[in-house]
Motif scaffolding. Structure first.
Motif, PDB file in Angstrom:
ATOM      1  N   PRO A 319      23.233 -18.296 -15.073  1.00  0.00           N
ATOM      2  CA  PRO A 319      23.931 -17.918 -14.215  1.00  0.00           C
ATOM      3  C   PRO A 319      23.264 -18.697 -13.076  1.00  0.00           C
ATOM      4  N   GLU A 320      24.329 -18.740 -11.939  1.00  0.00           N
ATOM      5  CA  GLU A 320      24.083 -19.967  -9.998  1.00  0.00           C
ATOM      6  C   GLU A 320      24.034 -18.211  -9.213  1.00  0.00           C
ATOM      7  N   GLY A 321      24.050 -17.052  -9.567  1.00  0.00           N
ATOM      8  CA  GLY A 321      24.257 -16.213  -9.162  1.00  0.00           C
ATOM      9  C   GLY A 321      24.955 -14.573  -9.222  1.00  0.00           C
ATOM     10  N   THR A 322      25.266 -13.622  -8.515  1.00  0.00           N
ATOM     11  CA  THR A 322      25.149 -12.083  -9.079  1.00  0.00           C
ATOM     12  C   THR A 322      23.464 -12.058 -10.195  1.00  0.00           C
ATOM     13  N   TYR A 323      23.325 -10.664 -10.772  1.00  0.00           N
ATOM     14  CA  TYR A 323      22.625 -10.620 -11.164  1.00  0.00           C
ATOM     15  C   TYR A 323      23.050  -9.828 -13.007  1.00  0.00           C
ATOM     16  N   LEU A 324      23.688 -10.093 -13.324  1.00  0.00           N
ATOM     17  CA  LEU A 324      25.130 -10.483 -14.227  1.00  0.00           C
ATOM     18  C   LEU A 324      24.684 -11.676 -15.181  1.00  0.00           C
ATOM     19  N   LEU A 325      24.429 -11.887 -15.974  1.00  0.00           N
ATOM     20  CA  LEU A 325      24.118 -12.536 -17.903  1.00  0.00           C
ATOM     21  C   LEU A 325      25.379 -12.545 -18.290  1.00  0.00           C
ATOM     22  N   TRP A 326      25.960 -13.713 -18.848  1.00  0.00           N
ATOM     23  CA  TRP A 326      27.140 -13.954 -19.533  1.00  0.00           C
ATOM     24  C   TRP A 326      26.804 -14.375 -20.967  1.00  0.00           C
ATOM     25  N   LEU A 327      27.127 -13.960 -21.737  1.00  0.00           N
ATOM     26  CA  LEU A 327      26.417 -13.980 -23.648  1.00  0.00           C
ATOM     27  C   LEU A 327      27.684 -14.654 -24.517  1.00  0.00           C
ATOM     28  N   ASP A 328      27.637 -15.751 -25.147  1.00  0.00           N
ATOM     29  CA  ASP A 328      28.547 -15.825 -25.533  1.00  0.00           C
ATOM     30  C   ASP A 328      28.259 -15.542 -27.354  1.00  0.00           C
ATOM     31  N   CYS A 329      28.365 -14.464 -27.731  1.00  0.00           N
ATOM     32  CA  CYS A 329      28.191 -14.231 -28.751  1.00  0.00           C
ATOM     33  C   CYS A 329      29.137 -14.547 -29.882  1.00  0.00           C
ATOM     34  N   ARG A 330      29.981 -15.852 -30.031  1.00  0.00           N
ATOM     35  CA  ARG A 330      30.625 -16.344 -31.652  1.00  0.00           C
ATOM     36  C   ARG A 330      30.051 -16.446 -31.944  1.00  0.00           C
ATOM     37  N   GLU A 331      28.911 -17.223 -32.516  1.00  0.00           N
ATOM     38  CA  GLU A 331      28.507 -17.241 -33.256  1.00  0.00           C
ATOM     39  C   GLU A 331      27.927 -16.615 -34.409  1.00  0.00           C
ATOM     40  N   LEU A 332      28.029 -15.402 -33.564  1.00  0.00           N
ATOM     41  CA  LEU A 332      27.806 -14.138 -35.038  1.00  0.00           C
ATOM     42  C   LEU A 332      28.631 -13.626 -35.635  1.00  0.00           C
ATOM     43  N   GLY A 333      29.551 -13.921 -35.699  1.00  0.00           N
ATOM     44  CA  GLY A 333      30.684 -13.867 -36.436  1.00  0.00           C
ATOM     45  C   GLY A 333      31.543 -12.917 -36.282  1.00  0.00           C
ATOM     46  N   LEU A 334      30.998 -12.163 -35.664  1.00  0.00           N
ATOM     47  CA  LEU A 334      32.211 -10.339 -35.147  1.00  0.00           C
ATOM     48  C   LEU A 334      33.276 -10.438 -34.227  1.00  0.00           C
ATOM     49  N   ASP A 335      34.368  -9.933 -34.675  1.00  0.00           N
ATOM     50  CA  ASP A 335      35.393  -9.485 -33.383  1.00  0.00           C
ATOM     51  C   ASP A 335      35.108  -7.847 -33.113  1.00  0.00           C
ATOM     52  N   ILE A 336      36.609  -7.714 -31.775  1.00  0.00           N
ATOM     53  CA  ILE A 336      35.540  -6.483 -30.614  1.00  0.00           C
ATOM     54  C   ILE A 336      35.028  -6.074 -31.206  1.00  0.00           C
ATOM     55  N   ASP A 337      35.841  -4.795 -32.478  1.00  0.00           N
ATOM     56  CA  ASP A 337      34.977  -3.665 -32.246  1.00  0.00           C
ATOM     57  C   ASP A 337      33.655  -4.341 -33.304  1.00  0.00           C
ATOM     58  N   GLY A 338      33.926  -5.279 -33.827  1.00  0.00           N
ATOM     59  CA  GLY A 338      31.800  -5.574 -34.573  1.00  0.00           C
ATOM     60  C   GLY A 338      31.517  -5.158 -33.413  1.00  0.00           C
ATOM     61  N   LEU A 339      31.091  -6.077 -32.838  1.00  0.00           N
ATOM     62  CA  LEU A 339      30.608  -6.166 -31.044  1.00  0.00           C
ATOM     63  C   LEU A 339      29.864  -5.105 -31.563  1.00  0.00           C
ATOM     64  N   LYS A 340      31.266  -4.190 -30.598  1.00  0.00           N
ATOM     65  CA  LYS A 340      30.833  -2.595 -30.417  1.00  0.00           C
ATOM     66  C   LYS A 340      29.718  -1.637 -31.090  1.00  0.00           C
ATOM     67  N   ARG A 341      30.060  -2.290 -32.360  1.00  0.00           N
ATOM     68  CA  ARG A 341      29.683  -1.191 -33.179  1.00  0.00           C
ATOM     69  C   ARG A 341      28.286  -1.578 -33.395  1.00  0.00           C
ATOM     70  N   LEU A 342      27.708  -2.724 -33.110  1.00  0.00           N
ATOM     71  CA  LEU A 342      26.317  -3.720 -33.050  1.00  0.00           C
ATOM     72  C   LEU A 342      25.779  -3.174 -31.966  1.00  0.00           C
ATOM     73  N   MET A 343      26.262  -2.744 -30.889  1.00  0.00           N
ATOM     74  CA  MET A 343      25.776  -2.449 -29.303  1.00  0.00           C
ATOM     75  C   MET A 343      25.352  -0.953 -29.968  1.00  0.00           C
ATOM     76  N   PHE A 344      26.467  -0.881 -29.660  1.00  0.00           N
ATOM     77  CA  PHE A 344      26.433   1.257 -29.220  1.00  0.00           C
ATOM     78  C   PHE A 344      25.862   1.632 -30.885  1.00  0.00           C
ATOM     79  N   GLN A 345      26.141   0.984 -32.109  1.00  0.00           N
ATOM     80  CA  GLN A 345      25.791   2.781 -32.935  1.00  0.00           C
ATOM     81  C   GLN A 345      24.134   1.746 -33.908  1.00  0.00           C
TER      82      GLN A 345
END
Length: 394
Positions: A319-345
């Motif tokens: 980032p050049e500004g904000t306090y936010l970090l944008w991650l490209d996780c596509r190489e993990l091979g997970l769909d939206i539900d998979g990313l949510k399961r990974l994070m939340f559970q």
């Protein structure tokens, strides 16, 4: 450092939107929340003192703003952003998204196209669709590790009749601080095709070292005449619960229409507490902000280094500004539900899932870095450890 940004403050059971909803939102009360963009730092001491003084008055009646409040805004933008604005250009609004929504309603007709540069802060879509307008996407181009504008496709949208653009400057979620040349080229197209710009600049004070925010309306008189800028001290000084923002519009016709709409909805009255907080922040919070930006810059470096070492499949947009970090996780091979399961559970951590920022956000996550480094470290450790195990099993 004079201000202790390392101190961990327990925000549970404070009616916190961020900390008191984990079970409801993520199905797990043990989730560490690093998602919604408010900070886990106390606001500057001067702000706290100003609020306490106001509360101690004991009578909480109808209020107005003061000339000193407007002057605090004027002087802040002169000092921090080299932007000369006049007090009469300022109108208070309950919030940035409120201003965006009212602007869409005011400056377009049902069925009209409204341009957004995707991926982008998700309420941009809501304020268009809920006002029965159409989203005209101008996808940003990923080049050399950062987003750039696609001016050729943008011009086609304008030729096709789109007359309103919602600009995110600096950009959320990508953290891009748009440069003068980027914005000038955009502004020239808008002037040429008669496109009004609503510029969301709430992250303007959070440009990281080596970068400078350029207010879109500061570029020229012609660009100022087509621009309504939405601003707030809330992101800068961690005041979002006060529900306060303001717009700056040099063009009296734009401002008159906006002011009338606010009054029509009876949203024009001054908040009892907010002006004191904003005035104190702008007049006495500069040293605190400088310390905050340095601390956030340190969190950026920590997070990037940690992810590169522990989870190299995840690619980080610096980032050049904000306090936010944008991650490209596509190489993990997970769909939206998979990313949510990974994070939340599995990891028990909550970052913002990227598809809410548009289709270009699929497979991506956004981390809020505005927290003590120990919390950030814990969140990253949880995520990387779980990702390694989860993807190995998968």
């Amino acid at each position: 450092m004079k201000y202790d940004f390392d101190r961990v403050i327990d925000r549970s059971n404070t009616r916190s939107y961020k900390w008191d909803q984990s079970e409801k939102l993520f199905g797990n009360k043990n989730v560490l929340p690093l998602w919604v963009a408010d900070m886990d730092f106390e606001s500057p001491p001067a702000v706290q003192e100003a609020l306490l003084r106001r509360v101690r008055s004991g009578i909480y009646g109808y209020s107005v703003t003061s000339e000193s409040y407007r002057q605090a805004i004027v002087h802040w933008f002169r000092r921090r952003h080299d932007w000369e604005i006049k007090p009469e250009w300022i109108t208070d609004s309950p919030g940035i998204v409120t201003s965006l929504s009212l602007s869409v309603e005011l400056f377009t007709q049902p069925g009209d196209q409204v341009i957004v540069q995707t991926p982008v802060y998700y309420p941009f879509y809501d304020v268009i669709l809920m006002n029965n307008r159409k989203v005209a996407e101008n996808p940003l181009i990923l080049k050399n590790g950062r987003y750039e504008m696609d001016y050729a496709q943008l011009e086609e949208l304008m030729k096709g009749g789109a007359k309103l653009l919602l600009l995110c400057n600096p950009h959320n979620p990508g953290g891009r601080v748009w440069g003068r040349e980027d914005l000038q080229r955009l502004g020239d197209l808008c002037v040429q095709y008669g496109v009004t710009v609503i510029s969301d600049e709430i992250h303007c004070d959070l440009a990281l070292p080596g970068h400078k925010h350029i207010p879109f309306a500061s570029l020229s008189e012609e660009i100022a005449d087509i621009t309504l800028t939405t601003l707030a001290a809330t992101k800068t000084f961690n005041l979002p619960g006060l529900q306060t923002s303001y717009i700056v519009a040099k063009n009296p016709q734009l401002k008159r229409r906006f002011d009338l709409k606010l009054k029509t909805l009876s949203l024009h009255m001054a908040h009892f507490l907010a002006p004191e907080a904003v005035e104190a922040a702008y007049n006495e919070g500069e040293e605190w902000l400088d310390g905050l930006v340095q601390y956030i810059a340190g969190n950026v470096e920590y997070a990037i280094s940690y992810l590169e070492e522990q989870l190299p499949q995840v690619k980080v947009m610096r980032p050049e500004g904000t306090y936010l970090l944008w991650l490209d996780c596509r190489e993990l091979g997970l769909d939206i539900d998979g990313l949510k399961r990974l994070m939340f559970q599995e990891a028990e951590v909550a970052f913002s899932e990227g598809s809410v920022f548009g289709t270009e956000g699929r497979g991506r996550l956004r981390i809020n870095l505005a927290c003590p480094r120990s919390l950030l470290a814990e969140g990253l450790q949880r995520f990387c450890r779980a990702a390694a195990a989860y993807t190995a099993v998968k």
